[in-house]
Design a protein around this motif. Sequence first.
Motif, PDB file in Angstrom:
ATOM      1  N   THR A  64     -32.280-119.454  20.782  1.00 39.87           N
ATOM      2  CA  THR A  64     -33.732-119.568  20.869  1.00 39.87           C
ATOM      3  C   THR A  64     -34.282-119.817  19.472  1.00 39.87           C
ATOM      4  O   THR A  64     -33.665-119.455  18.472  1.00 39.87           O
ATOM      5  CB  THR A  64     -34.377-118.297  21.447  1.00 39.87           C
ATOM      6  N   SER A  66     -37.860-118.979  17.803  1.00 38.45           N
ATOM      7  CA  SER A  66     -39.204-118.411  17.860  1.00 38.45           C
ATOM      8  C   SER A  66     -39.916-118.786  16.578  1.00 38.45           C
ATOM      9  O   SER A  66     -39.294-119.000  15.533  1.00 38.45           O
ATOM     10  CB  SER A  66     -39.139-116.888  17.982  1.00 38.45           C
ATOM     11  N   VAL A 108     -34.920-113.610  23.704  1.00 39.80           N
ATOM     12  CA  VAL A 108     -36.319-113.902  23.410  1.00 39.80           C
ATOM     13  C   VAL A 108     -36.832-112.664  22.667  1.00 39.80           C
ATOM     14  O   VAL A 108     -36.678-111.540  23.144  1.00 39.80           O
ATOM     15  CB  VAL A 108     -37.135-114.143  24.696  1.00 39.80           C
ATOM     16  N   THR A 115     -41.601-119.023  21.811  1.00 38.64           N
ATOM     17  CA  THR A 115     -40.152-119.225  21.727  1.00 38.64           C
ATOM     18  C   THR A 115     -39.734-120.481  22.465  1.00 38.64           C
ATOM     19  O   THR A 115     -40.146-120.709  23.605  1.00 38.64           O
ATOM     20  CB  THR A 115     -39.398-118.015  22.327  1.00 38.64           C
TER      21      THR A 115
END
Length: 184
Positions: A64, A66, A108, A115
């Motif tokens: 991910t 973010s 997350v 994200t």
Amino acid sequence: MSKNFGAKPFLFPQPVMMIGTYDENGKANLMNAAWGGIVGMSQIIVDLAGHKTTDNILLNKEFTVSMGDVEHMAACDYVGIVSANNEPDKMKKAGFTSRRSEFVNAPVINELPLTMECRLIKVLEGSMYLAEIVNVVADERILGDDGEISLDKFHPLTYDTVHYGYYALGERVGNAFKDGNKLK
């Protein structure tokens, strides 16, 4: 008069990207990455030297990204300074918690409101990780009345590659795909 600087990474603003991965035991890891950006409408590239994060990306093929925000600036900086190889509880020390992404095998970060959930396409030249963005998840606290992400509510960090500082974005000064029409 102007001054030449040679080849430098002076692209402004530079986002503060927080790369989330799971290790071989399913433990969440997070690092701060300054080098990267969007490649078209559905891809992102990040340039990462050898880290625990890169080992995790190669293991899971998913991660991910973010966006660091003003509210969590010190914590975002901390996870970029400290390696998970040396401090296994760095996320906890930074005050970050996570949940499993619904779309990829990566965390997350609950405290960071925006994200991108990514799937690795390939590694280029040994350190550039090209990935497909399979989903974007945003906390409702950064959504405007229209249900879209609002920079009036979301305060992303930008990185100054010259003086190594973090900055907040400023005010809206125009309208894309509209204000230029005045010159036609």
